[in-house]
Design a protein around this motif. Structure first.
Motif, PDB file in Angstrom:
ATOM      1  N   HIS A 298       0.768  -1.273   0.105  1.00  0.00           N
ATOM      2  CA  HIS A 298      -0.043   0.159   0.132  1.00  0.00           C
ATOM      3  C   HIS A 298       0.914   1.290  -0.040  1.00  0.00           C
ATOM      4  O   HIS A 298       0.836   2.271   0.903  1.00  0.00           O
ATOM      5  CB  HIS A 298      -1.013  -0.052   1.111  1.00  0.00           C
ATOM      6  CG  HIS A 298      -2.273   0.985   1.096  1.00  0.00           C
ATOM      7  ND1 HIS A 298      -2.598   1.690   2.222  1.00  0.00           N
ATOM      8  CD2 HIS A 298      -2.901   1.082   0.084  1.00  0.00           C
ATOM      9  CE1 HIS A 298      -3.704   2.273   1.474  1.00  0.00           C
ATOM     10  NE2 HIS A 298      -4.009   2.165   0.357  1.00  0.00           N
TER      11      HIS A 298
ATOM     12  N   TYR B 281      -2.135  -1.943  -3.386  1.00  0.00           N
ATOM     13  CA  TYR B 281      -3.129  -2.717  -2.765  1.00  0.00           C
ATOM     14  C   TYR B 281      -2.898  -2.638  -1.245  1.00  0.00           C
ATOM     15  O   TYR B 281      -1.811  -2.537  -0.660  1.00  0.00           O
ATOM     16  CB  TYR B 281      -3.040  -4.343  -3.373  1.00  0.00           C
ATOM     17  CG  TYR B 281      -3.225  -4.483  -4.893  1.00  0.00           C
ATOM     18  CD1 TYR B 281      -4.302  -3.883  -5.298  1.00  0.00           C
ATOM     19  CD2 TYR B 281      -1.986  -4.493  -5.430  1.00  0.00           C
ATOM     20  CE1 TYR B 281      -4.125  -4.059  -6.985  1.00  0.00           C
ATOM     21  CE2 TYR B 281      -1.917  -4.894  -6.691  1.00  0.00           C
ATOM     22  CZ  TYR B 281      -3.101  -4.603  -7.522  1.00  0.00           C
ATOM     23  OH  TYR B 281      -2.971  -4.669  -8.875  1.00  0.00           O
TER      24      TYR B 281
ATOM     25  N   GLU C 295      -4.656  -8.913  -2.913  1.00  0.00           N
ATOM     26  CA  GLU C 295      -5.221  -8.400  -4.187  1.00  0.00           C
ATOM     27  C   GLU C 295      -4.212  -8.406  -5.435  1.00  0.00           C
ATOM     28  O   GLU C 295      -4.732  -8.089  -6.430  1.00  0.00           O
ATOM     29  CB  GLU C 295      -5.545  -6.809  -3.924  1.00  0.00           C
ATOM     30  CG  GLU C 295      -6.788  -6.908  -3.203  1.00  0.00           C
ATOM     31  CD  GLU C 295      -7.112  -5.291  -2.923  1.00  0.00           C
ATOM     32  OE1 GLU C 295      -8.179  -5.070  -3.728  1.00  0.00           O
ATOM     33  OE2 GLU C 295      -6.440  -4.522  -2.358  1.00  0.00           O
TER      34      GLU C 295
END
Length: 276
Positions: free
Chosen positions: A174, A200, A205
């Motif tokens: 992230h 993500y 993901e």
């Protein structure tokens, strides 16, 4: 005077095309299209309104469709003509590939570990990197270390003392503008330190939904544990360890991962092996 007899082909010998091999466009055969330089593995070969065509997928998951033109492709550097494969199964004619899409080196021994390292935030992230890039990393002599949390990164960089012969690459979850992760990345990034990340919330993901057998990754409300929310939304038992093993089992090669992760890992490998 006797008349000279000519054959049906009046093309001068020096203008005639040299015959090239015809190669069946079998799935996973890796070729390069001669006019665009696009390189990828055969996904399918089919009839279209314009004639036979082949779909190629590159290592970042991008698809392109090309007509099966004579002398239209390169296979291991040689010009070939791709043709539609017969119905009978055959042994793939392309070179063996690692899970990352690199050419496999049969019998190659792992290289002695170099000083440079790659740190990967999260145990699942590290397992995914090993699943797809493990063979490549062993040949390159790159050790992957587990980073428990991005908060530990500044102290790790200080202790590691990166230099020209000991580069440090870091993959974090992230990594988006304005996040805590981006602020820490900016603090430690330097000439011999590269921090990259995927967008993500969690590396789950980064696995294509189709590889896991789902239509899409569910949206989890803010404030709720993301992995728990995913398990509940998909009707899976709320056991994140078991869920991850189910996801990881669906990853067979780079084709099962999203480009946003593929590109970042390749970038880190290139960074820590520069000059080798």
């Amino acid at each position: 005077m006797r008349s000279r007899q000519y054959g049906p082909d009046l093309t001068p010998p020096w203008k005639r095309s040299v015959p090239v091999p015809e190669v069946p466009a079998e799935p996973d055969l890796v070729v390069e299209e001669v006019t665009t330089g696009f390189c990828g593995a055969v996904v399918r070969c089919e009839k279209t309104a314009q004639g036979p065509a082949v779909t190629l997928e590159d290592r970042f998951g991008k698809h392109r469709v090309f007509p099966l033109e004579p002398r239209g492709f390169l296979l291991e550097g040689r010009v070939v003509t791709l043709v539609r494969p017969s119905a009978a199964p055959r042994t793939p004619s392309g070179p063996a590939r690692t899970a990352s899409g690199s050419i496999a080196v049969p019998g190659a021994r792992a290289r002695v570990a170099r000083a440079g390292r790659i740190y990967v935030e999260g145990r699942h992230d590290a397992e995914l990197v090993e699943r797809v890039w493990g063979d490549d990393l062993r040949i390159e002599g790159v050790v992957v270390e587990y980073l428990e949390g991005v908060d530990d990164l500044p102290s790790i960089v200080r202790d590691f003392a990166p230099g020209p012969d000991a580069r440090l690459g870091v993959l974090v979850d992230h990594l988006v503008p304005g996040s805590k992760e981006s602020r820490i990345a900016a603090e430690v990034t330097g000439e011999h330190v590269l921090v990259v990340g995927h967008p993500y919330v969690d590396v789950w993901e980064a696995v294509k939904p189709s590889s896991v057998g789902i239509a899409r990754w569910p949206s989890v409300p803010r404030g709720q544990d993301w992995k728990t929310g995913v398990c509940r939304a998909l009707g899976w038992p709320v056991n994140t360890g078991a869920a991850w093993q189910r996801i990881l089992a669906g990853v067979r090669s780079y084709k099962d991962l999203e480009p946003e992760l593929l590109g970042r890992v390749e970038e880190l490998i290139d960074f820590v092996t520069v000059g080798s």
